[in-house]
Design a protein around this motif. Structure first.
Motif, PDB file in Angstrom:
ATOM      1  N   LEU A 184       0.835  -1.211   0.000  1.00  0.00           N
ATOM      2  CA  LEU A 184       0.000   0.000   0.000  1.00  0.00           C
ATOM      3  C   LEU A 184       0.869   1.260   0.000  1.00  0.00           C
ATOM      4  CD1 LEU A 184      -3.127   0.523   2.227  1.00  0.00           C
ATOM      5  CD2 LEU A 184      -1.315   2.213   2.276  1.00  0.00           C
ATOM      6  N   LEU A 185       1.903   1.259   0.829  1.00  0.00           N
ATOM      7  CA  LEU A 185       2.773   2.437   0.911  1.00  0.00           C
ATOM      8  C   LEU A 185       3.499   2.671  -0.416  1.00  0.00           C
ATOM      9  CD1 LEU A 185       4.288   1.967   4.495  1.00  0.00           C
ATOM     10  CD2 LEU A 185       2.597   3.677   3.790  1.00  0.00           C
ATOM     11  N   LYS A 186       3.874   1.594  -1.054  1.00  0.00           N
ATOM     12  CA  LYS A 186       4.624   1.687  -2.306  1.00  0.00           C
ATOM     13  C   LYS A 186       3.762   2.219  -3.451  1.00  0.00           C
ATOM     14  CE  LYS A 186       6.940  -1.662  -4.680  1.00  0.00           C
ATOM     15  NZ  LYS A 186       7.398  -3.077  -4.670  1.00  0.00           N
ATOM     16  N   LYS A 187       2.480   1.844  -3.434  1.00  0.00           N
ATOM     17  CA  LYS A 187       1.629   2.127  -4.597  1.00  0.00           C
ATOM     18  C   LYS A 187       0.724   3.346  -4.470  1.00  0.00           C
ATOM     19  CE  LYS A 187       1.347  -2.533  -6.454  1.00  0.00           C
ATOM     20  NZ  LYS A 187       0.504  -3.742  -6.513  1.00  0.00           N
ATOM     21  N   SER A 188       0.552   3.874  -3.248  1.00  0.00           N
ATOM     22  CA  SER A 188      -0.459   4.924  -3.061  1.00  0.00           C
ATOM     23  C   SER A 188       0.079   6.321  -3.358  1.00  0.00           C
ATOM     24  CB  SER A 188      -0.988   4.882  -1.627  1.00  0.00           C
ATOM     25  OG  SER A 188      -1.628   3.661  -1.377  1.00  0.00           O
ATOM     26  N   ASP A 189      -0.823   7.159  -3.871  1.00  0.00           N
ATOM     27  CA  ASP A 189      -0.500   8.577  -4.057  1.00  0.00           C
ATOM     28  C   ASP A 189      -0.854   9.374  -2.809  1.00  0.00           C
ATOM     29  OD1 ASP A 189       0.239   8.408  -6.904  1.00  0.00           O
ATOM     30  OD2 ASP A 189      -1.840   7.749  -7.120  1.00  0.00           O
ATOM     31  N   PHE A 190      -1.836   8.859  -2.069  1.00  0.00           N
ATOM     32  CA  PHE A 190      -2.212   9.430  -0.775  1.00  0.00           C
ATOM     33  C   PHE A 190      -2.378   8.260   0.184  1.00  0.00           C
ATOM     34  CE2 PHE A 190      -3.708  12.319  -4.014  1.00  0.00           C
ATOM     35  CZ  PHE A 190      -3.382  13.578  -3.517  1.00  0.00           C
ATOM     36  N   VAL A 191      -1.864   8.429   1.390  1.00  0.00           N
ATOM     37  CA  VAL A 191      -2.015   7.386   2.418  1.00  0.00           C
ATOM     38  C   VAL A 191      -2.741   8.023   3.595  1.00  0.00           C
ATOM     39  CG1 VAL A 191      -0.801   5.891   4.056  1.00  0.00           C
ATOM     40  CG2 VAL A 191       0.070   6.150   1.712  1.00  0.00           C
ATOM     41  N   THR A 192      -3.822   7.396   4.055  1.00  0.00           N
ATOM     42  CA  THR A 192      -4.566   7.966   5.170  1.00  0.00           C
ATOM     43  C   THR A 192      -4.706   6.925   6.281  1.00  0.00           C
ATOM     44  OG1 THR A 192      -6.590   9.167   5.787  1.00  0.00           O
ATOM     45  CG2 THR A 192      -6.839   7.499   4.071  1.00  0.00           C
ATOM     46  N   LEU A 193      -4.432   7.345   7.526  1.00  0.00           N
ATOM     47  CA  LEU A 193      -4.343   6.404   8.646  1.00  0.00           C
ATOM     48  C   LEU A 193      -5.616   6.413   9.487  1.00  0.00           C
ATOM     49  CD1 LEU A 193      -0.707   7.332   9.765  1.00  0.00           C
ATOM     50  CD2 LEU A 193      -1.423   5.542   8.161  1.00  0.00           C
ATOM     51  N   HIS A 194      -6.172   5.232   9.724  1.00  0.00           N
ATOM     52  CA  HIS A 194      -7.409   5.116  10.514  1.00  0.00           C
ATOM     53  C   HIS A 194      -7.369   3.921  11.454  1.00  0.00           C
ATOM     54  CE1 HIS A 194      -8.932   8.414   8.226  1.00  0.00           C
ATOM     55  NE2 HIS A 194      -8.534   7.804   7.125  1.00  0.00           N
ATOM     56  N   VAL A 195      -6.213   3.721  12.073  1.00  0.00           N
ATOM     57  CA  VAL A 195      -6.057   2.625  13.038  1.00  0.00           C
ATOM     58  C   VAL A 195      -6.114   3.191  14.460  1.00  0.00           C
ATOM     59  CG1 VAL A 195      -4.696   1.099  11.566  1.00  0.00           C
ATOM     60  CG2 VAL A 195      -3.536   2.884  12.890  1.00  0.00           C
ATOM     61  N   PRO A 196      -6.510   2.361  15.432  1.00  0.00           N
ATOM     62  CA  PRO A 196      -6.397   2.816  16.826  1.00  0.00           C
ATOM     63  C   PRO A 196      -4.931   2.792  17.246  1.00  0.00           C
ATOM     64  CG  PRO A 196      -7.191   0.545  16.760  1.00  0.00           C
ATOM     65  CD  PRO A 196      -7.078   1.002  15.330  1.00  0.00           C
ATOM     66  N   LEU A 197      -4.588   3.533  18.294  1.00  0.00           N
ATOM     67  CA  LEU A 197      -3.220   3.475  18.824  1.00  0.00           C
ATOM     68  C   LEU A 197      -3.100   2.280  19.761  1.00  0.00           C
ATOM     69  CD1 LEU A 197      -0.371   4.556  19.242  1.00  0.00           C
ATOM     70  CD2 LEU A 197      -1.282   6.076  21.019  1.00  0.00           C
ATOM     71  N   LEU A 198      -2.251   1.351  19.388  1.00  0.00           N
ATOM     72  CA  LEU A 198      -2.000   0.122  20.147  1.00  0.00           C
ATOM     73  C   LEU A 198      -0.488  -0.084  20.136  1.00  0.00           C
ATOM     74  CD1 LEU A 198      -4.587  -2.118  18.220  1.00  0.00           C
ATOM     75  CD2 LEU A 198      -4.887  -1.216  20.552  1.00  0.00           C
ATOM     76  N   PRO A 199       0.018  -0.952  21.007  1.00  0.00           N
ATOM     77  CA  PRO A 199       1.464  -1.236  20.909  1.00  0.00           C
ATOM     78  C   PRO A 199       1.858  -1.633  19.481  1.00  0.00           C
ATOM     79  CG  PRO A 199       0.566  -2.197  22.906  1.00  0.00           C
ATOM     80  CD  PRO A 199      -0.614  -1.635  22.141  1.00  0.00           C
ATOM     81  N   SER A 200       0.987  -2.336  18.794  1.00  0.00           N
ATOM     82  CA  SER A 200       1.313  -2.809  17.437  1.00  0.00           C
ATOM     83  C   SER A 200       1.190  -1.734  16.366  1.00  0.00           C
ATOM     84  CB  SER A 200       0.414  -3.984  17.072  1.00  0.00           C
ATOM     85  OG  SER A 200      -0.938  -3.568  17.138  1.00  0.00           O
ATOM     86  N   THR A 201       0.566  -0.612  16.663  1.00  0.00           N
ATOM     87  CA  THR A 201       0.446   0.443  15.642  1.00  0.00           C
ATOM     88  C   THR A 201       1.318   1.662  15.967  1.00  0.00           C
ATOM     89  OG1 THR A 201      -1.508   1.410  16.718  1.00  0.00           O
ATOM     90  CG2 THR A 201      -1.905  -0.200  14.975  1.00  0.00           C
ATOM     91  N   LYS A 202       1.985   1.645  17.119  1.00  0.00           N
ATOM     92  CA  LYS A 202       2.877   2.756  17.447  1.00  0.00           C
ATOM     93  C   LYS A 202       4.037   2.782  16.436  1.00  0.00           C
ATOM     94  CE  LYS A 202       5.486   5.209  20.689  1.00  0.00           C
ATOM     95  NZ  LYS A 202       6.450   5.196  21.762  1.00  0.00           N
ATOM     96  N   GLY A 209       7.341   4.853  10.097  1.00  0.00           N
ATOM     97  CA  GLY A 209       8.627   5.410  10.510  1.00  0.00           C
ATOM     98  C   GLY A 209       9.481   5.715   9.287  1.00  0.00           C
ATOM     99  N   ALA A 210      10.771   5.935   9.530  1.00  0.00           N
ATOM    100  CA  ALA A 210      11.682   6.337   8.447  1.00  0.00           C
ATOM    101  C   ALA A 210      11.638   5.354   7.269  1.00  0.00           C
ATOM    102  CB  ALA A 210      13.096   6.452   9.000  1.00  0.00           C
ATOM    103  N   LYS A 211      11.675   4.070   7.591  1.00  0.00           N
ATOM    104  CA  LYS A 211      11.724   3.046   6.542  1.00  0.00           C
ATOM    105  C   LYS A 211      10.454   3.095   5.690  1.00  0.00           C
ATOM    106  CE  LYS A 211      11.479  -1.833   6.638  1.00  0.00           C
ATOM    107  NZ  LYS A 211      10.788  -2.470   7.754  1.00  0.00           N
ATOM    108  N   GLU A 212       9.334   3.220   6.353  1.00  0.00           N
ATOM    109  CA  GLU A 212       8.051   3.245   5.644  1.00  0.00           C
ATOM    110  C   GLU A 212       7.932   4.513   4.798  1.00  0.00           C
ATOM    111  OE1 GLU A 212       8.400   2.473   8.899  1.00  0.00           O
ATOM    112  OE2 GLU A 212       8.061   0.314   8.641  1.00  0.00           O
ATOM    113  N   LEU A 213       8.361   5.639   5.351  1.00  0.00           N
ATOM    114  CA  LEU A 213       8.303   6.901   4.606  1.00  0.00           C
ATOM    115  C   LEU A 213       9.191   6.821   3.359  1.00  0.00           C
ATOM    116  CD1 LEU A 213       8.403   9.193   7.737  1.00  0.00           C
ATOM    117  CD2 LEU A 213       6.525   9.132   6.087  1.00  0.00           C
ATOM    118  N   ASN A 214      10.327   6.179   3.534  1.00  0.00           N
ATOM    119  CA  ASN A 214      11.251   5.978   2.417  1.00  0.00           C
ATOM    120  C   ASN A 214      10.666   5.124   1.311  1.00  0.00           C
ATOM    121  OD1 ASN A 214      13.819   7.084   2.040  1.00  0.00           O
ATOM    122  ND2 ASN A 214      14.459   6.192   4.004  1.00  0.00           N
ATOM    123  N   SER A 215       9.763   4.229   1.702  1.00  0.00           N
ATOM    124  CA  SER A 215       9.197   3.309   0.706  1.00  0.00           C
ATOM    125  C   SER A 215       8.043   3.943  -0.068  1.00  0.00           C
ATOM    126  CB  SER A 215       8.717   2.027   1.388  1.00  0.00           C
ATOM    127  OG  SER A 215       7.514   2.274   2.084  1.00  0.00           O
TER     128      SER A 215
END
Ligand code: GLV
Ligand code: GLV
Length: 322
Positions: free
Chosen positions: A201-219, A223-229
């Motif tokens: 999704l990160l690689k292919k999207s022109d816009f990325v929108t976040l709608h997850v709850p804040l959990l240990p697994s979504t904190k 990050g840098a790696k994802e933004l880079n991708s």
């Protein structure tokens, strides 16, 4: 007498509903600010229900301080990362949040507001125009990007993610990729949407929108790696919770033009902003106001009140957090 304590003034509708209940005594904090832990304990001591805000961190100490008669903490928010649900379970105190069709639509509208603002560079051009810098139409002035036909990546397909998808496809003619733990074939069919891993999704999207709850697994899910991708031309929108993004990494990525821009309503160290964020022209920032419409905030106050009324009359709160 059942005592209800509300930690800060909220729209009247819910307060009125509580006041109308036989045998309910409702008290609202007279201060229009966040109360300290000590203040909450002092003021809410002996209450049967606490109506809390997302800025109140409700933990075991507060529950103990309020006392054993406490039946419910009703949060005036969809998100409930400010509540220690485990501590409440241990003490047999119920907790509820305040979702509903109004807030889902309202947050989706705001997410789109941010998306359009950053894509069309509206806040930047507004500032320029007000400053008297507009000296005449120019072919290259404030070139932004179009939204139609672009790929929108939705991370988290809850009620808000779905409301965003509806607007994207029906209103803007966008294509939708989504990530969620669960696949939803009916949703895919209705909107021509495709399920993808976060990575894809990160690689292919022109816009990325976040709608997850804040959990240990979504904190720091982003990050840098994802933004880079992400594509260099892509935009990131966040109306969920700040810590889902590593905000320092985001500032670096925006500065280095690793992505084109961001639209944010929530921040990692709210109300503080990461150093440098406020200086970036390619970021559009709002102060956690995605649900801040008169209609939605009223609906939320009624929802919170209904959860309290249910809990104090021996019924199951409609939005009980399990
Ligand atoms: C707002 O952020 C909410 O969770 O309702
Ligand atoms: C712009 O104002 C145009 O008419 O193309």
């Amino acid at each position: 007498m059942k005592k209800v304590y509300i930690t800060r003034r909220i729209p009247e509708a819910g307060i009125k509903l509580l006041q109308k209940q036989k045998g309910f005594k409702v008290e609202v904090s007279p201060h229009d600010r966040v109360l300290s832990k000590k203040e909450i304990i002092k003021k809410a001591k002996g209450c049967d229900a606490l109506l809390s805000l997302l800025t109140d961190k409700i933990d075991g100490d507060i529950l103990d301080g309020i006392g054993k008669q406490l039946k419910i903490v009703a949060n005036y928010a969809v998100g409930f990362n400010n509540l220690d649900v485990k501590a409440a379970k241990k003490r047999k105190v119920m907790m509820s949040n305040a979702p509903g069709p109004e807030i889902s639509q309202s947050v989706a509208e705001h997410a789109f507001g941010l998306l359009l603002s950053v894509a069309k560079r509206i806040p930047e051009s507004d500032k320029y125009t007000r400053a008297g810098k507009y000296k005449g139409w120019a072919p290259m002035l404030f070139l932004g990007v179009d939204v139609h036909d672009k790929v929108l990546g939705i991370v988290g397909l809850g009620a808000i993610g779905r409301a965003v998808a509806h607007r994207a496809v029906k209103g803007m003619g966008m294509k939708v990729l989504y990530y969620d733990l669960k696949r939803d074939k009916a949703f895919e069919k209705k909107y021509g949407a495709k399920h993808a891993s976060v990575k894809e999704l990160l690689k292919k999207s022109d816009f990325v929108t976040l709608h997850v709850p804040l959990l240990p697994s979504t904190k720091h899910l982003i990050g840098a790696k994802e933004l880079n991708s992400m594509k260099k031309t892509a935009f990131l929108i966040n109306t969920s919770r700040g810590p889902v993004i590593d905000e320092k990494a985001l500032v670096k990525a925006l500065r280095a033009k690793k992505i084109a821009g961001a639209g944010l309503d929530v921040y990692e160290w709210e109300p503080k902003l990461a150093p440098g964020l406020a200086k970036l022209p390619n970021a559009v920032l709002t102060p956690h106001t995605a649900s801040a419409s008169i209609e939605t905030r009223s609906a939320m106050s009624v929802t919170a009140a209904k959860n309290i009324i249910a809990a104090l009359t021996g019924k199951k709160p409609p939005n009980l957090i399990k």
